[in-house]
Design a protein around this motif. Structure first.
Motif, short mmCIF file in Angstrom:
data_model
loop_
_atom_site.label_atom_id
_atom_site.label_comp_id
_atom_site.label_asym_id
_atom_site.label_seq_id
_atom_site.Cartn_x
_atom_site.Cartn_y
_atom_site.Cartn_z
N ARG A 136 -1.43 20.50 -15.72
CA ARG A 136 -1.32 21.02 -17.09
C ARG A 136 -1.08 19.92 -18.11
O ARG A 136 -0.13 19.96 -18.88
CB ARG A 136 -0.22 22.09 -17.16
CG ARG A 136 -0.54 23.31 -16.32
CD ARG A 136 0.58 24.33 -16.37
NE ARG A 136 1.80 23.83 -15.73
CZ ARG A 136 2.00 23.84 -14.42
NH1 ARG A 136 1.08 24.33 -13.61
NH2 ARG A 136 3.12 23.36 -13.90
N GLU A 139 -6.18 18.90 -15.22
CA GLU A 139 -5.34 18.25 -14.22
C GLU A 139 -5.95 16.92 -13.82
O GLU A 139 -7.15 16.68 -14.01
CB GLU A 139 -5.16 19.14 -12.99
CG GLU A 139 -4.49 20.48 -13.30
CD GLU A 139 -4.19 21.27 -12.04
OE1 GLU A 139 -4.56 20.81 -10.93
OE2 GLU A 139 -3.59 22.35 -12.16
N GLN A 175 1.74 21.92 -24.00
CA GLN A 175 2.13 23.26 -24.44
C GLN A 175 3.30 23.24 -25.41
O GLN A 175 3.61 24.26 -26.04
CB GLN A 175 2.48 24.14 -23.22
CG GLN A 175 3.76 23.76 -22.49
CD GLN A 175 3.56 22.65 -21.45
OE1 GLN A 175 2.58 21.92 -21.51
NE2 GLN A 175 4.48 22.55 -20.51
#
Length: 408
Positions: free
Chosen positions: A216, A229, A268
């Protein structure tokens, strides 16, 4: 004199043979390996990503500089057509969460077996252990069987579908390059595509973390970024996110000798959110424990951010490092293990039907041509589409030279 000699039993060559034989032409396929479609079967080990469910415009943009060349081929044979063909051979498909299309069996072998049965039923002759050695003075392809002296194989048209230069053990060894160059055909030097890149890691990295994944993440090369990845290997970086940027990284290497990339280990999280987490009291925790508990950084990730220097103390600077880990790529991995290759017959050397302008009656398809694409189904889709275009081109060529029925 056969109608069509196809040299190379990969997806492009076999697909061309299917369409030509369906029109009644006498077709012979030769391949230097003991069995056909070796690289196709290798691709099936990971689930056989046939194509992608994207619409046409974003789909063809994946081919970069070759977009205008590839677009008509994909328009004539779009992903839906490839899916229908696969299901017509009894192999149902599904679309994964990423938009990639796979056979439900997640294997290449059932599809290949059904395909070869269809070709056999249509009279396509497959000659294995047969190596292309060039052309005779009168223009016939020279084929050497079982390493014997080459002999001419007369054909009204020839399709070269010999592949690029990656994974030569599976059949694509680029031995055809000097043959075409001697005939005056421009061939762009092959380079690895969809490949890993060497990085000069410290011994601590290679000894402790080789083979571990970086999940991620977001990788950036120049103005291009990819979420995905990667795998930290003993010699560098590889994996999906790296492969997707291989063209950009390789171009930078060719221009400068090195290629800096950056890795965002927590895409994120915004920089502000990450800074706030890192600003919490650390207490008596070691920095390693604090980073693991606060933002979930695993040991391999912590080793990576320490690779570029001591960790900053200020939360803002530490957040910047985590979201922008600098890595310097120094070389591509060897082409022998690249998923695909860039380079090949210059696109200007073929007409819209993929016939060589300097060699009438000789066509080229698949990875022999100078285009590249990322993984995701784009490679196979273009190979199938180019095989169909070559078959249509051969049909037009043979009809223009002899309007009699195929096989006469």
């Amino acid at each position: 004199m056969i109608d069509a000699l196809i040299i190379g039993a990969g997806p492009a060559g076999l697909f061309a043979s299917e369409h030509l034989s369906a029109k009644g032409y006498d077709v012979v396929v030769v391949d230097r390996m003991p069995s056909p479609a070796r690289k196709f079967l290798m691709a099936g080990r990971g689930g056989l990503n046939l194509t992608h469910s994207e619409t046409l415009e974003p789909f063809v943009s994946r081919y970069r500089e070759a977009e205008n060349f590839i677009k008509p081929l994909i328009s004539d044979f779009p992903p839906k057509a490839l899916i229908d063909w696969c299901e017509g051979l009894g192999q149902e498909t599904f679309v994964g969460t990423s938009g990639r299309v796979f056979p439900k069996s997640m294997k290449a072998s059932p599809l290949l077996r059904a395909w070869l049965r269809r070709l056999d039923d249509r009279g396509v002759r497959l000659l294995t252990r047969s190596t292309f050695r060039g052309f005779s003075q009168d223009g016939n392809a020279l084929i050497s069987r079982d390493d014997e002296a080459p002999s001419p194989m007369p054909a009204r048209a020839v399709l070269l579908a010999l592949g690029g230069a990656s994974w030569p053990k599976l059949g694509s060894d680029a031995a055809w390059v000097p043959i075409l160059r001697d005939a005056g055909v421009e061939v762009v030097d092959f380079q690895p595509a969809n490949c890993g890149f060497e990085v000069s890691w410290r011994a601590f990295i290679t000894q402790r973390f080789a083979g571990q994944p970086l999940k991620r993440i977001k990788v950036t090369s120049g103005s291009h970024s990819v979420l995905g990845e990667a795998i930290l290997s003993g010699k560098g970086l590889e994996g999906g996110a790296i492969y997707a940027l291989s063209a950009e990284i390789r171009t930078q290497l060719n221009q400068s000798g090195t290629a800096p990339i950056s890795i965002d280990l927590r895409p994120q999280l915004t920089h502000q959110a990450l800074q706030e987490k890192l600003g919490r009291p650390r207490g008596k925790q070691s920095m390693s424990t604090f980073l693991r508990k606060t933002v979930g950084l695993q040991p391999v990730e912590q080793a990576l951010i320490r690779e570029s220097g001591p960790l900053p103390e200020a939360p803002r600077d530490l957040a910047t490092r985590i979201k922008n880990v600098p890595v310097n790529c120094t070389a591509t991995y060897d082409i022998d293990r690249a998923i695909s290759s860039a380079g090949g017959v210059a696109l200007a050397e073929v007409d819209p039907h993929l016939m060589l302008r300097k060699m009438p009656g000789v066509f080229v398809s698949g990875e022999m041509l100078d285009w590249e694409a990322p993984t995701g189904g784009y490679l196979l889709q273009a190979c199938f589409a180019s095989g169909l275009e070559a078959a249509n081109g051969i049909t037009t060529y043979l009809t223009s030279r002899s309007p009699e029925a195929p096989g006469t």
